[in-house]
Design a protein around this motif. Structure first.
Motif, mmCIF file in Angstrom:
data_model
loop_
_atom_site.group_PDB
_atom_site.id
_atom_site.type_symbol
_atom_site.label_atom_id
_atom_site.label_comp_id
_atom_site.label_asym_id
_atom_site.label_seq_id
_atom_site.Cartn_x
_atom_site.Cartn_y
_atom_site.Cartn_z
ATOM 1 N N MET A 1 6.676 1.909 12.438
ATOM 2 C CA MET A 1 7.935 2.546 12.743
ATOM 3 C C MET A 1 8.457 2.018 14.042
ATOM 4 O O MET A 1 7.807 2.042 15.046
ATOM 5 C CB MET A 1 7.699 4.033 12.824
ATOM 6 N N LYS A 2 9.625 1.547 14.068
ATOM 7 C CA LYS A 2 10.225 1.127 15.303
ATOM 8 C C LYS A 2 10.487 2.311 16.189
ATOM 9 O O LYS A 2 10.850 3.380 15.742
ATOM 10 C CB LYS A 2 11.518 0.406 15.057
ATOM 11 N N HIS A 3 10.449 2.017 17.438
ATOM 12 C CA HIS A 3 10.627 3.099 18.375
ATOM 13 C C HIS A 3 12.066 3.554 18.424
ATOM 14 O O HIS A 3 12.976 2.779 18.661
ATOM 15 C CB HIS A 3 10.191 2.614 19.756
ATOM 16 N N ASP A 399 0.365 -2.735 1.486
ATOM 17 C CA ASP A 399 0.647 -1.398 2.016
ATOM 18 C C ASP A 399 1.023 -0.428 0.897
ATOM 19 O O ASP A 399 0.570 0.724 0.882
ATOM 20 C CB ASP A 399 1.782 -1.471 3.044
ATOM 21 N N LEU A 400 1.844 -0.888 -0.046
ATOM 22 C CA LEU A 400 2.220 -0.030 -1.167
ATOM 23 C C LEU A 400 1.013 0.300 -2.038
ATOM 24 O O LEU A 400 0.862 1.439 -2.503
ATOM 25 C CB LEU A 400 3.299 -0.717 -2.012
ATOM 26 N N PHE A 401 0.140 -0.682 -2.253
ATOM 27 C CA PHE A 401 -1.038 -0.458 -3.097
ATOM 28 C C PHE A 401 -1.974 0.570 -2.468
ATOM 29 O O PHE A 401 -2.606 1.362 -3.170
ATOM 30 C CB PHE A 401 -1.773 -1.775 -3.323
ATOM 31 N N PRO A 619 -2.061 7.755 13.073
ATOM 32 C CA PRO A 619 -2.834 8.535 12.086
ATOM 33 C C PRO A 619 -4.149 9.028 12.666
ATOM 34 O O PRO A 619 -4.583 8.622 13.754
ATOM 35 C CB PRO A 619 -3.066 7.523 10.959
ATOM 36 N N ASP A 620 -4.813 9.900 11.919
ATOM 37 C CA ASP A 620 -6.114 10.427 12.339
ATOM 38 C C ASP A 620 -7.127 9.294 12.461
ATOM 39 O O ASP A 620 -7.103 8.322 11.713
ATOM 40 C CB ASP A 620 -6.626 11.446 11.322
ATOM 41 N N ASP A 637 -0.262 -0.068 12.881
ATOM 42 C CA ASP A 637 -1.042 -0.617 11.769
ATOM 43 C C ASP A 637 -2.209 -1.475 12.257
ATOM 44 O O ASP A 637 -3.221 -1.609 11.562
ATOM 45 C CB ASP A 637 -0.145 -1.446 10.857
ATOM 46 N N ARG A 638 -2.057 -2.084 13.443
ATOM 47 C CA ARG A 638 -3.130 -2.941 13.962
ATOM 48 C C ARG A 638 -4.242 -2.163 14.662
ATOM 49 O O ARG A 638 -5.254 -2.761 15.050
ATOM 50 C CB ARG A 638 -2.534 -3.968 14.940
#
Length: 703
Positions: A1-3, A399-401, A619-620, A637-638
């Protein structure tokens, strides 16, 4: 998500209306909005300085010229068709379109379908298709279809572009290897012949070197956004090939490059072919319109504006551009995000830069035709191979999978349909699968829409009851009816007897604490501007920590609004800053001198020393390494998973601070008891006459 900072979004007045509501038919209102936007954009052209637009136009033209040549060749048309299409279409769309900084020209995503038209209907058929596309886009514009572009799902669009990229590579890798015309190889053919590689004897290694040099230049210079890497690469390779007299196929071998504009004419095809042409052109028209709208949205994101383009006017301009291109024998054009991005990054401010790009392309076609004819075909193939690789979006598929299996199936359907030549079947299948996904997840979609509306009102995040396990309901108080600072400051903290706040700590305003919370010395917990705060059970706020928030910005947890919400068993280490609106999940550690602002940090996370987390949702169970800046969805994501030693460290810190809170409370209790005893002793002395204090004491037994 962009800031994105969670500013309250105000409803903007339509372009050209200046906030005055006009009553009338939707068609008249639409025309008024389009006309108003068009006038305002041209007024801006007259008012803005011209220097930045001139530089941007020159840069974009240098990037677009080799692309237009290569895409014309990939579409089965003469190179001149790409040059004149980019020049005429780019100039017309720049003058009349609704996205001032958008650059229009031939698009890689359409090259495969245009190639099919060229093989079946010839060059004249492609020109006629341009006229059909123009009429369809004008109709879409006048019927207000510009807003429909946002409803195309990312999965279908990404699958389509991935299929185009794969098909482009399939056709251009043999061109890169420089096979003679008698060998009509495709990439799949080469793969099938790997066990008997006699075809290697037919490879032109000079042509291969030319293409690989172009690809190397483009990739190596890709981080320099304002440098026309493609143009530089093509010029260098062409110069070397001419100087050394390499025996390679050149652009002039495909077709003649005229030094004058093609004549204005109406394309004529057989009457019985018009219906077939219309049926096969319809998906191209829709995709061209969609790509233009999506490109315009991407340009707005680059410029960080919400209402930077008028979608219906943009379709109108694209329709006029395709009509003009069709009358001059070109190929279909769209707004293209790559060239538009170069325009923005090069400092373009108005539609003058995009118009200048078209004018410079026309000048190059008229004056440099003989030089352009010397470009090696393999050099253009190298450029197209780079474009093909960039169109492939396997990361999106992965990502979708992982998250949405049905949407991943929609991606595959669109990709397979594009690669296999059954485009409409693939797109329709992808849209149907997307509809199934929305039907299955309709409740989640409604929740997302509700969250989006709440964020427009100032919410940073909307979280459910499962994220509020640390909530101590019997200590809760109703949130203030008005966010008045004086009202915030007058509110007292709500804390149970088991929590401990050091006398040298500052706690201001409506701060709700759970059991066994420890707020250490020199800590500032200021619920004065943004309020209220919540600190869950067993959490510790260590020395030098600052908790502060913004006015009217909050996270919603289980239906309640909090400027800062800290879960249970959380450690916020020395000199860290947590600035709301923010959420810190249970069992999370915030390291020394770390910063968390405008973010949601999940449970069981570990934010390292000096790390900065701004405007994202972590995320957690993620680990933010020491000194890392996390301010985008890609950075999130990284992030690696948190280690077991991190969890154990936070558990130890929580346990230590629970003990410290008890010890401090006991020490303060003993101190208070001693102070009370001393005070009672003083009061007892003051009750006796002064002189009695100095009388010698004697025992009664002596008398």
């Amino acid at each position: 998500m962009k800031h994105r900072k969670p500013d309250t979004i105000k409803k903007a007045a339509p372009h050209g209306s200046r906030g005055k509501k006009k009553e009338g038919s939707p068609f008249a209102d639409r025309l008024s909005s389009m006309t108003g936007f068009w006038k305002e954009s041209w007024v801006k052209v007259l008012r803005e300085p011209k220097g930045p637009d001139l530089i941007a136009g020159l840069t974009v033209a240098a990037v677009a010229m080799p692309l237009n040549l290569a895409l014309a060749v990939a579409s089965g048309l003469p190179p001149a068709a790409g040059l004149f299409a980019g020049a005429i279409g780019g100039l017309v769309a720049a003058c009349f379109g609704g996205a001032p900084l958008q650059v229009t020209g031939p698009a890689a995503a359409l090259s495969l379908m245009v190639l099919g038209l060229a093989k079946e209907f010839g060059v004249v058929g492609v020109a006629a298709a341009c006229l059909i596309i123009g009429v369809i886009q004008l109709a879409l514009s006048l019927f207000g279809a510009g807003k429909l572009g946002k409803y195309v799902p990312e999965s279908v669009l990404a699958g389509f572009t991935t299929g185009v990229g794969l098909k482009l590579l399939d056709g251009q890798i043999p061109e890169l290897l420089g096979f003679p015309e008698i060998f009509d190889y495709q990439t799949m053919d080469l793969a099938m012949m790997m066990h008997r590689p006699q075809w290697l004897h037919h490879v032109s290694w000079i042509a291969t070197v030319s293409g690989l040099l172009v690809a190397f230049f483009i990739v190596a210079l890709s981080k320099y956004k304002r440098v026309p890497a493609a143009a530089i690469a093509i010029v260098v390779v062409t110069f070397v090939s001419v100087y050394v007299n390499w025996d390679v196929q050149r652009v002039r071998d495909i077709g003649e490059l005229p030094s004058k504009f093609p004549p204005f004419s109406t394309p004529v095809i057989a009457d019985e072919k018009w219906l077939d042409l219309l049926i096969k052109t319809l998906p191209i028209a829709l995709l061209a319109a969609l790509e233009s709208l999506l490109s315009a949205q991407a340009v707005d994101r680059m410029r960080n504006v919400k209402d930077g383009h008028e979608p219906n006017l943009e379709l109108f301009g694209q329709g006029l551009a395709n009509l003009a291109v069709g009358f001059f024998g070109g190929l279909p054009v769209t707004g293209v995000v790559v060239r538009s991005g170069v325009n923005v990054q090069s400092g373009g401010r108005t539609r003058l830069s995009a118009g200048l790009h078209g004018f410079l392309l026309a000048a190059a076609a008229l004056t440099l035709s003989s030089t352009i004819g010397l470009i090696p075909q393999a050099a253009l193939a190298g450029l197209l191979c780079v474009i093909g690789f960039r169109l492939i979006e396997f990361k999106t598929f992965i990502d979708l999978f992982r998250k949405e299996k049905i949407e991943a199936s929609a991606f595959v359907a669109a990709m397979v349909g594009t690669v296999s030549g059954h485009l409409m079947m693939g797109l329709v299948g992808g849209m149907l699968l997307h509809g199934v996904h929305r039907l299955v997840h309709r409740k989640e979609n409604l929740d997302k829409e509700r969250i989006a509306l709440a964020k427009q009102g100032g919410a940073r995040a909307i979280l459910g009851k499962e994220r509020a396990l640390a909530r101590v309901t019997h200590h809760a108080e109703a949130k203030p009816a008005h966010a008045q600072w004086l009202g915030h400051i007058r509110r007292n903290a709500v804390r149970p007897p088991t929590s401990y706040v050091h006398p040298n700590a500052t706690v201001i305003g409506h701060v709700v604490m759970g059991d066994h919370v420890h707020v250490a010395a020199d800590t500032s917990v200021r619920a004065d501007e943004g309020a209220p705060f919540f600190i869950g059970s067993n959490s510790n706020i260590q020395d030098g920590v600052v908790l502060h928030a913004l006015k009217d910005k909050y996270v919603r947890v289980a239906g309640e609004e909090w400027a800062i919400y800290v879960g249970k068993n959380v450690s916020i280490a020395h000199d860290a800053l947590v600035h709301g609106p923010s959420y810190i999940g249970d069992d999370t550690f915030i390291g020394f001198k770390a910063v968390v602002h405008d973010s949601v940090v999940g449970a069981h996370c570990y934010v390292g020393i000096g790390a900065v987390v701004v405007g994202v949702e972590v995320p957690d169970g993620r680990f933010v390494p020491h000194g890392t800046i996390v301010d985008s969805a890609d950075a999130v994501d990284r992030l690696p998973p948190v280690g077991e030693h991190h969890r154990e460290f936070n558990e130890d810190v929580v346990e230590v601070n629970r003990g410290l809170a008890v010890a401090y409370a006991a020490a303060d209790g003993q101190k208070e008891k001693q102070e009370r005893e001393d005070l009672e002793a003083v009061r007892s002395l003051e009750a006796r006459p002064w002189e009695d204090r100095w009388l010698p004491s004697t025992y009664k037994e002596r008398f």
